[in-house]
Design a protein around this motif. Structure first.
Motif, PDB file in Angstrom:
ATOM      1  N   PHE A 201      33.292  -7.240  -7.769  1.00 36.36           N
ATOM      2  CA  PHE A 201      32.045  -7.885  -8.139  1.00 36.36           C
ATOM      3  C   PHE A 201      30.916  -6.859  -8.213  1.00 36.36           C
ATOM      4  CE2 PHE A 201      28.109 -10.038  -6.721  1.00 36.36           C
ATOM      5  CZ  PHE A 201      27.957 -10.880  -7.793  1.00 36.36           C
ATOM      6  N   ASP A 202      30.286  -6.814  -9.366  1.00 41.59           N
ATOM      7  CA  ASP A 202      29.179  -5.892  -9.559  1.00 41.59           C
ATOM      8  C   ASP A 202      27.912  -6.724  -9.730  1.00 41.59           C
ATOM      9  OD1 ASP A 202      27.259  -4.224 -10.421  1.00 41.59           O
ATOM     10  OD2 ASP A 202      28.396  -3.350 -12.080  1.00 41.59           O
ATOM     11  N   PRO A 203      27.029  -6.672  -8.735  1.00 43.77           N
ATOM     12  CA  PRO A 203      25.863  -7.553  -8.759  1.00 43.77           C
ATOM     13  C   PRO A 203      25.001  -7.362  -9.997  1.00 43.77           C
ATOM     14  CG  PRO A 203      25.904  -6.191  -6.760  1.00 43.77           C
ATOM     15  CD  PRO A 203      27.048  -5.764  -7.602  1.00 43.77           C
ATOM     16  N   GLU A 204      25.113  -6.207 -10.640  1.00 44.05           N
ATOM     17  CA  GLU A 204      24.279  -5.988 -11.814  1.00 44.05           C
ATOM     18  C   GLU A 204      24.899  -6.561 -13.074  1.00 44.05           C
ATOM     19  OE1 GLU A 204      23.223  -1.752 -11.927  1.00 44.05           O
ATOM     20  OE2 GLU A 204      21.235  -2.591 -11.581  1.00 44.05           O
ATOM     21  N   GLU A 205      26.225  -6.599 -13.105  1.00 44.10           N
ATOM     22  CA  GLU A 205      26.891  -6.981 -14.341  1.00 44.10           C
ATOM     23  C   GLU A 205      27.393  -8.423 -14.307  1.00 44.10           C
ATOM     24  OE1 GLU A 205      27.937  -5.044 -17.123  1.00 44.10           O
ATOM     25  OE2 GLU A 205      26.620  -3.404 -16.518  1.00 44.10           O
ATOM     26  N   ASP A 206      28.013  -8.795 -13.188  1.00 43.23           N
ATOM     27  CA  ASP A 206      28.741 -10.058 -13.165  1.00 43.23           C
ATOM     28  C   ASP A 206      27.854 -11.225 -12.741  1.00 43.23           C
ATOM     29  OD1 ASP A 206      30.967  -8.592 -13.836  1.00 43.23           O
ATOM     30  OD2 ASP A 206      31.458  -8.180 -11.741  1.00 43.23           O
ATOM     31  N   GLU A 207      28.255 -12.367 -13.233  1.00 47.32           N
ATOM     32  CA  GLU A 207      27.597 -13.597 -12.792  1.00 47.32           C
ATOM     33  C   GLU A 207      28.051 -13.904 -11.365  1.00 47.32           C
ATOM     34  OE1 GLU A 207      25.525 -16.173 -14.132  1.00 47.32           O
ATOM     35  OE2 GLU A 207      24.941 -14.419 -15.310  1.00 47.32           O
TER      36      GLU A 207
ATOM     37  N   LEU B  42      24.714  -0.147   8.635  1.00 46.76           N
ATOM     38  CA  LEU B  42      25.613   0.963   8.951  1.00 46.76           C
ATOM     39  C   LEU B  42      27.035   0.654   8.500  1.00 46.76           C
ATOM     40  CD1 LEU B  42      24.268   1.979  12.452  1.00 46.76           C
ATOM     41  CD2 LEU B  42      24.187   3.329  10.360  1.00 46.76           C
ATOM     42  N   ARG B  43      27.423  -0.586   8.692  1.00 43.19           N
ATOM     43  CA  ARG B  43      28.758  -0.966   8.247  1.00 43.19           C
ATOM     44  C   ARG B  43      28.834  -0.849   6.726  1.00 43.19           C
ATOM     45  NH1 ARG B  43      31.825  -6.396   7.699  1.00 43.19           N
ATOM     46  NH2 ARG B  43      33.911  -5.559   7.627  1.00 43.19           N
ATOM     47  N   PHE B  44      27.748  -1.296   6.100  1.00 42.35           N
ATOM     48  CA  PHE B  44      27.672  -1.256   4.640  1.00 42.35           C
ATOM     49  C   PHE B  44      27.745   0.187   4.132  1.00 42.35           C
ATOM     50  CE2 PHE B  44      24.673  -1.193   0.939  1.00 42.35           C
ATOM     51  CZ  PHE B  44      25.491  -1.856   0.042  1.00 42.35           C
ATOM     52  N   ILE B  45      27.100   1.101   4.854  1.00 47.74           N
ATOM     53  CA  ILE B  45      27.083   2.496   4.400  1.00 47.74           C
ATOM     54  C   ILE B  45      28.425   3.170   4.671  1.00 47.74           C
ATOM     55  CG2 ILE B  45      25.974   4.751   4.651  1.00 47.74           C
ATOM     56  CD1 ILE B  45      23.547   3.196   5.841  1.00 47.74           C
ATOM     57  N   TYR B  46      28.916   3.006   5.882  1.00 44.21           N
ATOM     58  CA  TYR B  46      30.026   3.869   6.294  1.00 44.21           C
ATOM     59  C   TYR B  46      31.393   3.209   6.271  1.00 44.21           C
ATOM     60  CZ  TYR B  46      26.358   7.008   7.790  1.00 44.21           C
ATOM     61  OH  TYR B  46      25.287   7.829   7.805  1.00 44.21           O
ATOM     62  N   GLU B  47      31.444   1.880   6.274  1.00 50.76           N
ATOM     63  CA  GLU B  47      32.773   1.287   6.403  1.00 50.76           C
ATOM     64  C   GLU B  47      33.197   0.452   5.212  1.00 50.76           C
ATOM     65  OE1 GLU B  47      33.063  -0.820  10.064  1.00 50.76           O
ATOM     66  OE2 GLU B  47      32.697   0.954  11.280  1.00 50.76           O
ATOM     67  N   PHE B  48      32.299  -0.380   4.721  1.00 52.00           N
ATOM     68  CA  PHE B  48      32.738  -1.409   3.799  1.00 52.00           C
ATOM     69  C   PHE B  48      31.609  -1.634   2.808  1.00 52.00           C
ATOM     70  CE2 PHE B  48      33.713  -5.971   2.933  1.00 52.00           C
ATOM     71  CZ  PHE B  48      35.000  -5.783   2.505  1.00 52.00           C
ATOM     72  N   GLU B  49      31.717  -0.984   1.667  1.00 50.13           N
ATOM     73  CA  GLU B  49      30.582  -0.994   0.732  1.00 50.13           C
ATOM     74  C   GLU B  49      30.406  -2.335   0.040  1.00 50.13           C
ATOM     75  OE1 GLU B  49      30.015   1.947  -2.173  1.00 50.13           O
ATOM     76  OE2 GLU B  49      29.663   3.544  -0.743  1.00 50.13           O
ATOM     77  N   HIS B  50      30.292  -3.347   0.825  1.00 51.54           N
ATOM     78  CA  HIS B  50      30.078  -4.633   0.184  1.00 51.54           C
ATOM     79  C   HIS B  50      29.259  -5.539   1.083  1.00 51.54           C
ATOM     80  CE1 HIS B  50      31.076  -7.954  -2.508  1.00 51.54           C
ATOM     81  NE2 HIS B  50      30.991  -8.672  -1.403  1.00 51.54           N
ATOM     82  N   PHE B  51      28.068  -5.846   0.668  1.00 48.80           N
ATOM     83  CA  PHE B  51      27.266  -6.841   1.363  1.00 48.80           C
ATOM     84  C   PHE B  51      26.209  -7.301   0.379  1.00 48.80           C
ATOM     85  CE2 PHE B  51      24.206  -8.655   4.267  1.00 48.80           C
ATOM     86  CZ  PHE B  51      25.018  -9.284   5.205  1.00 48.80           C
ATOM     87  N   ASN B  52      26.200  -8.589   0.100  1.00 51.47           N
ATOM     88  CA  ASN B  52      25.333  -9.053  -0.981  1.00 51.47           C
ATOM     89  C   ASN B  52      23.858  -9.107  -0.622  1.00 51.47           C
ATOM     90  OD1 ASN B  52      27.290  -9.500  -3.043  1.00 51.47           O
ATOM     91  ND2 ASN B  52      28.050 -11.202  -1.816  1.00 51.47           N
ATOM     92  N   GLY B  53      23.556  -9.219   0.682  1.00 53.58           N
ATOM     93  CA  GLY B  53      22.169  -9.496   1.037  1.00 53.58           C
ATOM     94  C   GLY B  53      21.327  -8.296   1.434  1.00 53.58           C
ATOM     95  N   VAL B  54      21.732  -7.088   1.045  1.00 50.27           N
ATOM     96  CA  VAL B  54      20.991  -5.908   1.477  1.00 50.27           C
ATOM     97  C   VAL B  54      19.538  -5.949   1.004  1.00 50.27           C
ATOM     98  CG1 VAL B  54      20.870  -3.398   1.349  1.00 50.27           C
ATOM     99  CG2 VAL B  54      23.062  -4.503   1.594  1.00 50.27           C
ATOM    100  N   ALA B  55      19.343  -6.291  -0.258  1.00 51.07           N
ATOM    101  CA  ALA B  55      17.973  -6.307  -0.792  1.00 51.07           C
ATOM    102  C   ALA B  55      17.098  -7.282  -0.014  1.00 51.07           C
ATOM    103  CB  ALA B  55      18.008  -6.684  -2.271  1.00 51.07           C
ATOM    104  N   GLU B  56      17.637  -8.462   0.273  1.00 55.69           N
ATOM    105  CA  GLU B  56      16.847  -9.464   0.996  1.00 55.69           C
ATOM    106  C   GLU B  56      16.504  -8.987   2.409  1.00 55.69           C
ATOM    107  OE1 GLU B  56      19.402 -10.176  -0.899  1.00 55.69           O
ATOM    108  OE2 GLU B  56      18.659 -11.633  -2.361  1.00 55.69           O
ATOM    109  N   LEU B  57      17.499  -8.423   3.084  1.00 57.90           N
ATOM    110  CA  LEU B  57      17.227  -7.935   4.444  1.00 57.90           C
ATOM    111  C   LEU B  57      16.168  -6.841   4.414  1.00 57.90           C
ATOM    112  CD1 LEU B  57      20.785  -7.837   6.084  1.00 57.90           C
ATOM    113  CD2 LEU B  57      18.933  -9.446   6.524  1.00 57.90           C
TER     114      LEU B  57
END
Lengths: 667, 411
Positions: free
Chosen positions: B63-69, B154-169
């Motif tokens: 899932f690419d937040p920029e491309e996909d619905e 930190l998890r998003f950066i170093y372990e699992f590059e997937h979290f949809n709410g980064v911008a909101e946080l």
């Protein structure tokens, strides 16, 4: 390296004296400090060379302190450094000095970037084995303790991977300390550290005394398995495999199984997925009794889980699970407790689930035997052969050999045919490609009559597919079929049809004839090649499309070894000579190349070579693959056709070979 | 709980629930005096039961937040009302945090944060507002919320590059940082250096870069002494292959330079402008162009002018070279303008640099050659040593003989 350290050191030091002036450390360090990252990286990758130049003593006293101090570099450089240091023991003077490598690696084990840290831990683990027991306690264990109580999470996660390598060789007092440190990391405030600890729990349990496993590891496991974060809980499932192997059946039942049951019903699908994914390992670890009482019911639940991911993971394990059941009573268990759930999955709503099942379900037939297969599995296979998703059908067809062994393929052939035909005409070329790959297998199992009657026409149709990859695969398929069914069959069924295509209006199809001849000639032998194929090839030398002509040259080169001297001398050579004078420079090039091969062969056959041209092709070798096409030139049928294929196909298999080739004179 | 995947099941039941929720929303929004103590546990329970759930696996693993619905939450008709109710509950003038804090605890917040991974942007929007209010009203939870956010990052950066709410946080954090008291606590500074700066290295940076840059600039406006750390951090994570990210970095750098204090500028000018020069020489014209726009910024220009003795030598060589080589005409003319500015700024220095440019080029070549010779020598030495040790292993008695022979042969 370590063993040779004694004499090696002597030699190094002796030879080093004269070179010291040549390579002052400052110059080398300058290289390691260069402003350009790429140069720094290059230098680091040759660190062992630098160390060798310096000799063991200066490596210890000058190089390593420098490396330890300047550890703030690009991650890429640090990664290379961490890797190098793992193999450095010999370069610092052998096991007695291995501890000199610890300070830089300790710093590397605390950096932010995960790959660097992991590499540093890997190197530390490697070096730990080279430490003497004394050095291990004096240097290595304190390092682990420092890391374990570091204030940023990175050092603590790194520590998790080091406990198991130093524990077995430590004294009892130290062992207790190590366990204590590990315990506190398991309840660390940071989830990253708890994850790292959970990931290493199984490994650590294996090196502990059984008493400690029960008294310490099990409670840790229990806590991690009920962590507030599902990412921690799922790692505990992995640890469960190792822990279960260590405990007796009663302990297992009392201490571990409640947790495992809970994990199989966890509210997070990720944890349940992990249970499904590790199912075979778990099954082996807990033994047949608990499997029967506990795991089978859990497995049934996973097979009907509400998340498709979990169902698919479980479906993948069906065959392994059944195989690993004790032979006695296996059939009953499968028939009564597994098969009903599998039947449901055949009509699952999710295609990944169905295709996961289809990839293993055929394997059950060997386990269940002929009668059960016919009565219970066959209807499922047939249903899957009619599935709407091509992947499901493909998975069934690709595993036909399992069924063939048990019941013979005849039972399936009536249903197979429509499935194969449909796949053969699927809109996705990758699906078509996949089914072609199975053709030789199918042909072998279905027999020549069935094949001729039903499948032969498909194989010929692929030869004129609009995707090059399919045509190519179809050509190779023909060769394999001939190998299976023999020359006579080839002569009667295949060869005439292939040769007819030489007159096709589409140049791509004409080229396919040549490609087929290339692969078939060997399988068919000299007679057919000379009498039936060669005339066609020679005739095509007059083709108006240059691509066809230079492929004629290539084909002649290819089939040359099969022909006898007469044919080469009387028929091939004149044609190649003519092509060697072609107006198109690529045709010329390939003709001359083919000629040189033919001439060589004739020489080998010890015949005088008359009036042969100079076989080399000076200057013709550049740009001979592609030539820009002039504007407005009609490429005939081929390229226009290619524009229709979707871009993905063209990307994967560019039809460069198919581009029409024009002589420059026409512009 | 209703099954919304099956859209025809129990339509009547769903309608009843929707109506009831609607009524609740209306009630808490418009009526005073309904939020009495005994209803708090029930309200929080109702909210927990309805919104807390394990998010389903993404249907599209790439899932690419920029491309996909995005996949929209099927139960949104109910979920929205629950969120709306929660929000009005928190915002109600009758709302008493002292009572609610017994029920809105750390575990509650943790589960709330996990929901930020939802693929549905509508849900994340509600969560953002709600978490913001929770942070505002529950003082005891603030440190915990910040800590959990940094764990998620930190998890998003170093372990699992997937979290949809980064911008909101990050958006919430932006307003939190804005309210930090001075002097900044070590904890906050650490968050900047060890969490926000590494966040720049994530592949999907474009999705949350605006919010991230805002947070960073907020920090610098609070405490200018952090500038050096931040800029060195950005230089460390500078994108090597992704030009799109490079343009974002340049944009952020300009935002930082806009608020930089001259005393801080001096500390980082050299490495910074070496990087800018590298960007100018980028074959991707958007990167080069973005870097050259720095010279259109009056404040930056004045900083350069004040420090031209350092900045000019750092960029001159590259600018001079690129002005002759770049394929894109716009870039070339932009560079000419920059060189012209330099000339006007300090003509003497400019002439000196032009003169020394050729000399430097030659020196560089010579250095490269020396380097090659050095490594060649080292490589020979290594081979000699290897032969030496091998000889030693095979025939320890004759160890010296082959060595002498080889080194004699080499020299």
């Amino acid at each position: 390296m370590a063993g040779a350290a004694g004499p090696g050191t002597g030699a190094g030091a002796a030879g080093g004296d004269g070179d010291d002036s040549l390579y002052p450390i400052a110059v080398l360090i300058d290289e390691l400090r260069n402003e350009d990252v790429q140069l720094r990286l290059n230098s680091i990758k040759k660190l062992s060379t630098i160390a060798l130049a310096l000799g063991v003593e200066r490596t210890r006293t000058e190089l390593l302190p420098f490396l330890t101090d300047t550890i703030y570099d690009e991650d890429e450089v640090l990664l290379a450094l961490a890797e190098q240091l793992g193999n450095f023991t010999g370069l610092v003077g052998g096991p007695d000095f291995a501890h000199c490598l610890l300070p830089p690696l300790e710093s590397l084990a605390t950096v932010e970037e995960t790959v660097v840290r992991d590499k540093a831990v890997e190197s530390l683990r490697q070096i730990s084995q080279e430490h003497t027991s004394v050095a291990l306690e004096a240097h290595f264990v304190p390092l682990v303790k420092r890391l374990a109580s570091g204030d940023w999470f990175t050092s603590r996660t790194s520590a998790c991977g080091l406990f198991s390598v130093c524990y077995p060789r430590a004294s009892n007092a130290i062992k207790a300390e190590i366990r204590q440190h590990f315990r506190s990391l398991c309840s660390d405030d940071t989830p990253m550290v708890r994850r790292a600890a959970a990931a290493k729990l199984g490994e650590f349990a294996k090196v502990l005394e059984l008493d400690s496993v029960k008294s310490e590891i099990v409670p840790l496991f229990t806590n991690l398995a009920s962590d507030e974060q599902d990412s921690v809980r799922l790692l505990a499932v992995e640890a469960c495999v190792s822990i279960a192997q260590l405990l007796s059946q009663e302990d297992l039942e009392a201490l571990v199984m409640p947790i495992l049951r809970q994990a199989a019903e966890d509210k997070s699908w990720r944890v349940r997925y992990m249970v499904a994914d590790k199912f075979s390992e778990l099954q082996k670890a807990v033994g047949p009794k608990i499997t029967q009482d506990d795991l089978i019911p859990a497995f049934q639940n996973l097979l009907k889980d509400c998340e498709a991911e979990v169902r698919a993971a479980a479906a993948h394990k069906v065959k392994e699970l059944c195989e690993n059941l004790p032979i006695e009573g296996r059939e009953t268990i499968i028939m009564d407790q597994i098969l009903p759930f599998i039947k449901e999955l055949v009509s699952d709503t999710n295609q990944h689930v169905k295709s996961a099942l289809a990839s293993v379900i055929m394997g059950l037939s060997t386990i269940l035997g002929k009668e059960n297969t016919i009565e219970h599995l066959l209807p499922l296979f047939l249903a899957q052969l009619k599935d709407e998703c091509p992947e499901v059908r493909l998975n069934i067809i690709s595993n036909l050999d399992c069924v063939n062994e048990v019941i013979g393929i005849r039972q399936l052939s009536q249903s197979l045919l429509p499935a194969i035909v449909e796949l053969a005409e699927d809109a996705k070329w990758r699906v078509r490609l996949a089914i072609i790959e199975y053709m030789p297998l199918l042909a072998g199992q279905l027999g020549v009559e069935f094949f001729d009657e039903k499948l032969n026409s498909l194989c010929m149709a692929w030869l004129v597919d609009h995707v090059y990859a399919i045509r190519e695969a179809a050509t190779n398929n023909l060769m394999k079929l001939v190998q299976k069914f023999g020359i006579e069959w080839a002569q009667n069924t295949i060869v005439p049809k292939v040769l007819v295509m030489a007159n096709d209006p589409n140049y791509l199809h004409r080229m396919t004839t040549l490609f087929c001849i290339n692969v078939l000639s060997e399988a068919c032998g000299q007679e057919i090649t000379t009498k039936q194929m060669l005339p066609i090839v020679l005739k095509m030398a007059g083709d108006q499309v240059a691509n066809v002509r230079f492929n004629v040259a290539k084909s002649l080169q290819k089939i040359g070894p099969i022909l006898d001297t007469d044919a080469l001398q009387e028929e091939v050579k004149p044609v190649l000579q003519k092509l060697g004078q072609d107006e198109d420079m690529d045709v010329k090039y390939f003709a001359q190349e083919a000629m040189s091969v033919v001439v060589q062969r004739l020489r080998k056959l010890d015949l005088p070579v008359k009036d042969c041209d100079e076989p080399s092709a000076p200057g013709a070798d550049k740009n001979h693959f592609l030539r820009p096409r002039g504007p407005g030139e009609d490429a005939g049928k081929g390229p226009a056709y290619q524009l229709c294929v979707n871009p993905r196909e063209t990307l994967a298999h560019p039809e460069i070979v198919g581009l029409v080739h024009f002589s420059q004179s026409r512009d | 709980m209703f099954d919304f995947l099956d859209c025809v099941a129990d339509l009547k039941g769903k309608e009843v629930k929707r109506a009831a929720l609607n009524e609740l929303v209306e009630c808490v929004g418009s009526t005073r005096g309904v939020l009495i103590e005994p209803v708090y546990p029930d309200i929080i329970r109702m909210i927990s039961v309805n919104i807390f759930r394990t998010l389903p696996p993404s249907e599209n693993p790439e899932f690419d937040p920029e491309e996909d619905e995005p996949n929209l939450e099927p139960s949104w008709p109910h979920l929205q009302l629950v969120y709306e109710f929660f929000l009005r509950f928190l915002e109600s003038p009758d709302f008493q945090p002292s009572v609610a804090k017994r029920y809105v605890d750390q575990k509650f917040v943790l589960m709330l944060l996990e929901l930020f991974d939802s693929e549905d942007p509508r849900e994340r929007e509600y969560l953002k507002t709600i978490l913001h209010r929770v942070y505002g009203k529950f003082l005891g939870l603030r440190a915990y919320i910040r800590k959990q956010c940094s764990h998620i990052f930190l998890r998003f950066i170093y372990e699992f590059e997937h979290f949809n709410g980064v911008a909101e946080l990050l958006e919430i954090l932006g307003s939190i940082i804005n309210g930090f008291a001075l002097p900044l606590k070590t904890e906050h500074k650490q968050f900047l250096v060890r969490v926000l700066i590494p966040l720049h290295s994530v592949k999907s940076l474009s999705v949350f870069h605006a919010q991230l840059a805002y947070c960073v600039v907020q920090f610098l406006e609070k405490d200018a002494t952090l500038t050096e750390h931040v800029i060195r951090g950005l230089l460390k994570y500078w994108p090597k292959t992704c030009t799109q990210k490079e343009v974002m970095f340049l944009g952020e750098m300009e935002e930082i330079l806009d608020v930089i204090e001259p005393s801080q500028f001096v500390k980082i000018q050299e490495p910074l402008f070496k990087q800018v020069a590298r960007c100018v020489s980028s074959p991707h014209f958007q990167v080069a162009e973005r870097a050259l726009y720095f010279w259109n910024n009056e404040y930056i220009l004045s900083l350069i002018e004040d420090n031209c003795h350092t900045v000019l030598p750092a960029v001159f060589g590259t600018l001079y070279q690129v002005s002759k080589e770049h394929w894109n005409q716009t870039i070339v003319s932009l560079i000419y303008n920059v060189l012209k500015t330099f000339m006007e700024m300090n003509g003497k220095l400019f002439d000196e640099l032009t003169a020394s440019y050729k000399l430097e080029k030659q020196q560089e070549q010579q250095k490269a050659q020396e380097r090659q010779e050095l490594w060649q020598g080292l490589e020979e030495l290594r081979l000699r040593r290897l032969q030496g040790t091998q000889g030693a292993k095979e025939a320890p008695l004759q160890r010296l003989t082959p060595q002498v022979a080889t080194s004699g042969g080499q020299s």
